[in-house]
Design a protein around this motif. Structure first.
Motif, PDB file in Angstrom:
ATOM      1  N   TRP A 113       2.418   3.447   6.771  1.00 43.04           N
ATOM      2  CA  TRP A 113       1.245   3.215   5.919  1.00 43.04           C
ATOM      3  C   TRP A 113       0.224   4.289   6.268  1.00 43.04           C
ATOM      4  O   TRP A 113      -0.713   4.065   7.040  1.00 43.04           O
ATOM      5  CB  TRP A 113       0.690   1.820   6.144  1.00 43.04           C
ATOM      6  CG  TRP A 113       1.677   0.738   5.817  1.00 43.04           C
ATOM      7  CD1 TRP A 113       2.412   0.008   6.685  1.00 43.04           C
ATOM      8  CD2 TRP A 113       2.036   0.273   4.507  1.00 43.04           C
ATOM      9  NE1 TRP A 113       3.209  -0.888   6.011  1.00 43.04           N
ATOM     10  CE2 TRP A 113       3.004  -0.745   4.666  1.00 43.04           C
ATOM     11  CE3 TRP A 113       1.638   0.632   3.216  1.00 43.04           C
ATOM     12  CZ2 TRP A 113       3.564  -1.412   3.600  1.00 43.04           C
ATOM     13  CZ3 TRP A 113       2.201  -0.036   2.141  1.00 43.04           C
ATOM     14  CH2 TRP A 113       3.149  -1.042   2.332  1.00 43.04           C
ATOM     15  N   ALA A 152      -3.574   4.054   6.775  1.00 43.10           N
ATOM     16  CA  ALA A 152      -4.129   3.157   7.793  1.00 43.10           C
ATOM     17  C   ALA A 152      -4.931   3.915   8.845  1.00 43.10           C
ATOM     18  O   ALA A 152      -5.925   3.412   9.356  1.00 43.10           O
ATOM     19  CB  ALA A 152      -3.008   2.359   8.466  1.00 43.10           C
ATOM     20  N   ASP A 165      -5.384  -5.705   4.589  1.00 44.26           N
ATOM     21  CA  ASP A 165      -5.086  -4.447   5.263  1.00 44.26           C
ATOM     22  C   ASP A 165      -6.286  -3.855   5.983  1.00 44.26           C
ATOM     23  O   ASP A 165      -6.148  -2.792   6.600  1.00 44.26           O
ATOM     24  CB  ASP A 165      -4.598  -3.399   4.247  1.00 44.26           C
ATOM     25  CG  ASP A 165      -3.192  -3.688   3.738  1.00 44.26           C
ATOM     26  OD1 ASP A 165      -2.562  -4.616   4.255  1.00 44.26           O
ATOM     27  OD2 ASP A 165      -2.744  -2.983   2.824  1.00 44.26           O
ATOM     28  N   LEU A 175       0.413  -6.723  10.777  1.00 47.29           N
ATOM     29  CA  LEU A 175      -0.805  -5.935  10.623  1.00 47.29           C
ATOM     30  C   LEU A 175      -1.284  -5.366  11.956  1.00 47.29           C
ATOM     31  O   LEU A 175      -1.900  -4.295  11.989  1.00 47.29           O
ATOM     32  CB  LEU A 175      -1.900  -6.781   9.987  1.00 47.29           C
ATOM     33  CG  LEU A 175      -1.613  -7.200   8.542  1.00 47.29           C
ATOM     34  CD1 LEU A 175      -2.639  -8.222   8.060  1.00 47.29           C
ATOM     35  CD2 LEU A 175      -1.598  -5.996   7.609  1.00 47.29           C
TER      36      LEU A 175
END
Length: 404
Positions: free
Chosen positions: A192, A195, A313, A360
């Motif tokens: 991701w 992030a 997120d 997460l």
């Protein structure tokens, strides 16, 4: 647990006048009132249940034996869950569910299709049957089971199962992950890419391709859940913030032919959405804006805005700023739709509090929140009222609707 040669004897406990120092945790240590009587009773009961003698007795006593066996089985499922997930992955990687989609096959046919030896085929089939992924039929044949049939042609679920290879690597040392948090180098944080990117809007198409595709593949069930639970027919223009490749907008546009569509996401992602929406026939009533919703102003003109699998997120401060930005772009009486897995959802507690909690953490940011937390944040961001809306599948879709 201490290794055998470093075991600490019970007599080595420090005296009461010199308590063992505890590491800093960030929690505020308030003086607590005495535990109520029912908690003390439960604690004594747990101490009793922990003894081997009680466990042997409860397994023999007719009134407690069913409960004891059930809990033993559930605990073993937790202990051996990693084997179950790898059994599922093996079936997916070998294409076993699709192979059995048209009906039962013999073990010899399955061995020939998978390229496994007879003994390995038998081992995999026995494991999959025990998990109800597959089912035994007469004359030694094997067919899809009740949990395997829904996997067939489910591109989103298949993509997620394969994607979990990254999570397996990151969770191999859960204690180190918990202790180091975002400082722990993980596969998911690299996957991701937004992030930990200092300038998310500068991320190239190459870097967004992988995660955009899995988001697009796994989103349709969530989109159906949301659109079944909330009727968009009274709205004129929908703005999907963090809308990815436009999957949610496509489903909304199919259901509501009058609805104008706007999307806001990182420039490279918005470009992919522009192509997808045009190919789906929505080019004349859709506009895709590229930018960073943490820093750039959101488009105006929509009377309903959606945040689909976006807030979990991000950290609380980022979520609050985004909610304030959404409130600023909506007219008075406009609507915000928040759709994502919720912590503490009845019947789906493990999704938010276990699965997403660790996922997460490995990703490096964000957390699943309870509906009450999000509703409080919405109030603080300036929304007049909000409500939680029931969905068909709360295990994948929690839904909150707020009015500006």
């Amino acid at each position: 647990m201490s290794p055998p040669d470093q075991a600490i004897p019970a007599t080595a406990a420090p005296p009461a006048s010199r308590p063992m120092p505890l590491p800093a945790t960030g929690f505020v240590d308030h003086a607590l009132p005495p535990a109520p009587w029912w908690e003390r009773v439960r604690d004594r009961w747990n101490r009793l249940v922990a003894t081997n003698a009680f466990q042997r007795w409860s397994a023999r006593f007719p009134l407690t034996a069913p409960v004891t066996r059930y809990r033993s089985r559930k605990l073993f499922d937790v202990v051996s869950g990693f084997v179950y997930t790898q059994t599922l992955l093996a079936c997916v990687e070998l294409g076993l569910f699709e192979f059995l989609a048209d009906g039962a096959r013999t073990r010899a046919e399955i061995a020939q299709f998978t390229g496994l030896s007879p003994s390995s085929t038998e081992r995999l089939l026995n494991a999959a049957v025990s998990l109800r992924l597959l089912a035994n039929r007469r004359h030694g044949r094997v067919a899809l089971g009740p949990l395997g049939a829904p996997v067939v042609h489910n591109t989103g679920l298949l993509a997620l199962i394969r994607h979990h290879r990254l999570a397996y690597d990151d969770l191999a040392d859960p204690v180190s992950l918990l202790k180091q948090g975002s400082n722990f180098s993980t596969e998911l944080s690299r996957y991701w890419s937004y992030a930990d990117a200092p300038s998310p809007q500068a991320i190239s198409d190459t870097r967004v391709e992988a995660y955009s595709e899995i988001m697009a593949a796994t989103l349709p069930p969530v989109a159906h859940d949301v659109l079944d639970a909330y009727d968009l027919s009274r709205h004129e223009c929908l703005l999907d913030v963090g809308g990815g490749e436009g999957v949610f907008l496509s489903h909304a546009g199919e259901r509501h032919q009058h609805l104008q569509l706007q999307l806001f996401d990182l420039p490279a992602v918005a470009a992919r959405a522009r192509t997808r929406l045009a190919n789906a026939g929505f080019g004349d009533r859709s506009v895709c804006h590229g930018g960073n919703f943490h820093t750039d102003p959101l488009p105006t003109g929509a009377d309903v805005c959606s945040l689909v699998r976006v807030l979990l997120d991000h950290d609380d401060a980022s979520v609050m700023r985004l909610l304030q930005r959404v409130r600023a772009t909506l007219p008075r009486g406009g609507t915000l739709i928040i759709a994502e897995a919720l912590a503490g959802a009845r019947g789906a507690e493990t999704v938010g509090d276990a699965y997403f909690s660790f996922y997460l953490l490995a990703m490096g940011k964000g957390r699943a929140r309870r509906a009450s937390e999000l509703q409080l944040m919405l109030q603080q961001a300036g929304f007049r009222k909000s409500r939680e809306v029931r969905t068909r599948f709360p295990i994948q879709t929690g839904l909150i609707v707020a009015e500006a």
